[in-house]
Design a protein around this motif. Structure first.
Motif, PDB file in Angstrom:
ATOM      1  N   PHE A   1       1.764  -7.272   9.416  1.00  0.00           N
ATOM      2  CA  PHE A   1       1.094  -6.309   8.549  1.00  0.00           C
ATOM      3  C   PHE A   1      -0.407  -6.803   8.900  1.00  0.00           C
ATOM      4  O   PHE A   1      -0.530  -7.904   9.041  1.00  0.00           O
ATOM      5  CB  PHE A   1       1.011  -6.735   6.819  1.00  0.00           C
ATOM      6  N   ILE A   2      -1.256  -5.827   9.195  1.00  0.00           N
ATOM      7  CA  ILE A   2      -2.524  -6.057   9.264  1.00  0.00           C
ATOM      8  C   ILE A   2      -3.307  -5.154   8.280  1.00  0.00           C
ATOM      9  O   ILE A   2      -3.345  -4.089   8.362  1.00  0.00           O
ATOM     10  CB  ILE A   2      -3.064  -5.199  10.709  1.00  0.00           C
ATOM     11  N   GLY A   3      -3.846  -6.055   7.293  1.00  0.00           N
ATOM     12  CA  GLY A   3      -4.662  -5.241   6.209  1.00  0.00           C
ATOM     13  C   GLY A   3      -6.286  -5.570   5.998  1.00  0.00           C
ATOM     14  O   GLY A   3      -6.558  -6.485   6.920  1.00  0.00           O
ATOM     15  N   GLY A   4      -6.762  -4.811   5.419  1.00  0.00           N
ATOM     16  CA  GLY A   4      -8.122  -5.061   5.177  1.00  0.00           C
ATOM     17  C   GLY A   4      -8.714  -3.810   4.496  1.00  0.00           C
ATOM     18  O   GLY A   4      -8.142  -2.746   4.416  1.00  0.00           O
ATOM     19  N   ALA A   5     -10.092  -3.783   4.273  1.00  0.00           N
ATOM     20  CA  ALA A   5     -10.643  -2.597   3.580  1.00  0.00           C
ATOM     21  C   ALA A   5     -11.276  -1.589   4.772  1.00  0.00           C
ATOM     22  O   ALA A   5     -10.950  -2.009   6.199  1.00  0.00           O
ATOM     23  CB  ALA A   5     -12.143  -3.232   2.969  1.00  0.00           C
ATOM     24  N   SER A   6     -11.810  -0.506   4.351  1.00  0.00           N
ATOM     25  CA  SER A   6     -11.943   0.369   5.221  1.00  0.00           C
ATOM     26  C   SER A   6     -13.164   0.174   6.196  1.00  0.00           C
ATOM     27  O   SER A   6     -14.111  -0.326   5.894  1.00  0.00           O
ATOM     28  CB  SER A   6     -12.356   1.813   4.530  1.00  0.00           C
ATOM     29  N   GLY A   7     -13.064   0.677   7.374  1.00  0.00           N
ATOM     30  CA  GLY A   7     -14.376   0.627   8.233  1.00  0.00           C
ATOM     31  C   GLY A   7     -14.639  -0.384   8.751  1.00  0.00           C
ATOM     32  O   GLY A   7     -15.636  -0.802   9.319  1.00  0.00           O
TER      33      GLY A   7
ATOM     34  N   GLU B   1       0.500   3.511  10.559  1.00  0.00           N
ATOM     35  CA  GLU B   1      -0.652   3.478   9.716  1.00  0.00           C
ATOM     36  C   GLU B   1      -0.227   3.889   8.438  1.00  0.00           C
ATOM     37  O   GLU B   1       0.125   4.767   7.940  1.00  0.00           O
ATOM     38  CB  GLU B   1      -1.840   4.377  10.367  1.00  0.00           C
ATOM     39  N   VAL B   2      -0.935   2.769   7.358  1.00  0.00           N
ATOM     40  CA  VAL B   2      -0.403   3.279   5.894  1.00  0.00           C
ATOM     41  C   VAL B   2      -1.055   4.304   5.673  1.00  0.00           C
ATOM     42  O   VAL B   2      -0.340   5.064   4.637  1.00  0.00           O
ATOM     43  CB  VAL B   2      -0.684   1.917   5.212  1.00  0.00           C
ATOM     44  N   ASP B   3      -2.074   4.781   6.011  1.00  0.00           N
ATOM     45  CA  ASP B   3      -2.621   5.947   5.547  1.00  0.00           C
ATOM     46  C   ASP B   3      -1.683   7.326   5.607  1.00  0.00           C
ATOM     47  O   ASP B   3      -1.532   8.067   4.880  1.00  0.00           O
ATOM     48  CB  ASP B   3      -4.185   6.306   6.151  1.00  0.00           C
ATOM     49  N   ASP B   4      -0.876   7.253   6.954  1.00  0.00           N
ATOM     50  CA  ASP B   4       0.132   8.228   6.981  1.00  0.00           C
ATOM     51  C   ASP B   4       0.989   8.063   5.934  1.00  0.00           C
ATOM     52  O   ASP B   4       1.493   9.232   5.506  1.00  0.00           O
ATOM     53  CB  ASP B   4       0.614   8.164   8.352  1.00  0.00           C
TER      54      ASP B   4
ATOM     55  N   ILE C   1       3.850  -2.784  13.808  1.00  0.00           N
ATOM     56  CA  ILE C   1       2.759  -3.407  13.090  1.00  0.00           C
ATOM     57  C   ILE C   1       2.557  -2.202  12.103  1.00  0.00           C
ATOM     58  O   ILE C   1       2.243  -1.111  12.296  1.00  0.00           O
ATOM     59  CB  ILE C   1       1.638  -3.672  13.990  1.00  0.00           C
ATOM     60  N   ILE C   2       2.300  -2.767  10.914  1.00  0.00           N
ATOM     61  CA  ILE C   2       1.824  -1.679   9.821  1.00  0.00           C
ATOM     62  C   ILE C   2       0.451  -2.035   9.367  1.00  0.00           C
ATOM     63  O   ILE C   2       0.304  -3.326   8.883  1.00  0.00           O
ATOM     64  CB  ILE C   2       3.053  -2.220   8.717  1.00  0.00           C
ATOM     65  N   GLU C   3      -0.281  -1.108   9.688  1.00  0.00           N
ATOM     66  CA  GLU C   3      -1.708  -1.567   9.329  1.00  0.00           C
ATOM     67  C   GLU C   3      -2.445  -0.426   8.364  1.00  0.00           C
ATOM     68  O   GLU C   3      -1.982   0.662   8.251  1.00  0.00           O
ATOM     69  CB  GLU C   3      -2.435  -1.028  10.915  1.00  0.00           C
ATOM     70  N   GLY C   4      -3.158  -0.995   7.722  1.00  0.00           N
ATOM     71  CA  GLY C   4      -4.025  -0.186   6.760  1.00  0.00           C
ATOM     72  C   GLY C   4      -4.617  -0.763   5.517  1.00  0.00           C
ATOM     73  O   GLY C   4      -4.761  -1.911   5.192  1.00  0.00           O
ATOM     74  N   ASP C   5      -5.429   0.124   4.645  1.00  0.00           N
ATOM     75  CA  ASP C   5      -6.027  -0.353   3.622  1.00  0.00           C
ATOM     76  C   ASP C   5      -5.315  -0.387   2.381  1.00  0.00           C
ATOM     77  O   ASP C   5      -5.476  -1.491   1.570  1.00  0.00           O
ATOM     78  CB  ASP C   5      -7.057   0.664   3.020  1.00  0.00           C
ATOM     79  N   PHE C   6      -4.093  -0.131   2.108  1.00  0.00           N
ATOM     80  CA  PHE C   6      -3.450  -0.015   1.030  1.00  0.00           C
ATOM     81  C   PHE C   6      -2.226  -1.071   1.300  1.00  0.00           C
ATOM     82  O   PHE C   6      -1.126  -0.750   1.048  1.00  0.00           O
ATOM     83  CB  PHE C   6      -2.614   1.301   0.711  1.00  0.00           C
ATOM     84  N   ILE C   7      -2.496  -2.156   1.802  1.00  0.00           N
ATOM     85  CA  ILE C   7      -1.637  -3.274   1.993  1.00  0.00           C
ATOM     86  C   ILE C   7      -2.089  -4.361   0.919  1.00  0.00           C
ATOM     87  O   ILE C   7      -3.257  -5.107   1.115  1.00  0.00           O
ATOM     88  CB  ILE C   7      -1.559  -4.026   3.359  1.00  0.00           C
TER      89      ILE C   7
ATOM     90  N   ILE D   1     -17.087  -3.432   0.995  1.00  0.00           N
ATOM     91  CA  ILE D   1     -17.246  -4.794   0.943  1.00  0.00           C
ATOM     92  C   ILE D   1     -16.854  -5.265  -0.359  1.00  0.00           C
ATOM     93  O   ILE D   1     -16.069  -6.397  -0.359  1.00  0.00           O
ATOM     94  CB  ILE D   1     -18.885  -4.940   0.959  1.00  0.00           C
ATOM     95  N   SER D   2     -16.621  -4.669  -1.527  1.00  0.00           N
ATOM     96  CA  SER D   2     -16.171  -5.121  -2.739  1.00  0.00           C
ATOM     97  C   SER D   2     -14.701  -5.298  -2.774  1.00  0.00           C
ATOM     98  O   SER D   2     -13.970  -6.469  -3.042  1.00  0.00           O
ATOM     99  CB  SER D   2     -16.748  -4.252  -3.645  1.00  0.00           C
ATOM    100  N   TYR D   3     -13.886  -4.204  -2.035  1.00  0.00           N
ATOM    101  CA  TYR D   3     -12.536  -4.424  -1.868  1.00  0.00           C
ATOM    102  C   TYR D   3     -12.300  -5.485  -0.920  1.00  0.00           C
ATOM    103  O   TYR D   3     -11.045  -6.079  -1.189  1.00  0.00           O
ATOM    104  CB  TYR D   3     -11.952  -2.877  -1.257  1.00  0.00           C
TER     105      TYR D   3
END
Length: 192
Positions: free
Chosen positions: A11-17, A37-40, A104-110, A157-159
């Motif tokens: 898993f590679i996670g984190g906020a957007s951008g 990509e978790v967005d998909d 690798i599962i990557e995205g904001d929603f992890i 930033i907040s997320y």
């Protein structure tokens, strides 16, 4: 190519951008694996489900504008979606482990807590953080063009702070996205 890979699912996670997709694809090239990509996955779930089953994922369908709910409201939504996505991601992870197909599962929603639910050394996670709002604004501009997106960067930033706090509290690997030229080596070091 394996390059001494000691995981099946990463898993590679984190906020957007913040550059996590770029980092995820660098890691994927290094290990010779694919990226999901978790967005998909999120869009697929949203397309084939109803609000009754996934109320947070369908939250914006009611006509509420994300710009009107404030930073905290958007962060709460991001956290909620990551929790609703957990059972879907769990099935995907279990399939990749069973079939021995690295991904690798990557995205904001992890949700970082979710990554701890696997009592399996074949599942690893790294979360990425960017602490500079102006850098995120520039990242959005470079990726999408258009106007400067300060409000969206503030949400990121907040997320990202919530993700970082969760990671630190639970001993989950967290790295800064910059400097870019060392991101791959710093990520690989977490996996050793």
């Amino acid at each position: 190519m394996n390059n001494n890979r000691n995981w099946t699912v990463l898993f590679i996670g984190g906020a957007s951008g913040i550059g996590k997709s770029s980092i995820a694809y660098e890691i994927a090239r290094f290990y010779g694996v694919n990226v999901l990509e978790v967005d998909d996955v999120h869009l697929s779930v949203k397309t084939v489900t109803a609000k009754e089953h996934f109320p947070v994922i369908h939250y914006w369908d009611s006509g509420i504008d994300w710009k009107d709910v404030g930073v905290d409201g958007n962060v709460d939504w991001l956290i909620g979606v990551s929790k609703e996505m957990a059972p879907v991601l769990k099935k995907l992870v279990n399939r990749h482990i069973e079939d021995k197909v690295p991904i690798i599962i990557e995205g904001d929603f992890i949700d970082p807590d979710f990554t701890l639910s696997f009592d399996n050394p074949e599942v690893k996670s790294i979360f990425i953080q960017e602490s500079d709002k102006n850098q995120i604004v520039q990242n959005y501009l470079a990726r999408e063009g258009g106007e400067l997106q300060h409000y969206r960067a503030e949400i990121s930033i907040s997320y990202g702070d919530w993700i970082a706090d969760t990671c630190k509290r639970n001993g989950i690997d967290l790295i800064e996205s910059r400097p870019w030229n060392t991101a791959l080596s710093r990520a690989i070091k977490c996996l050793l």
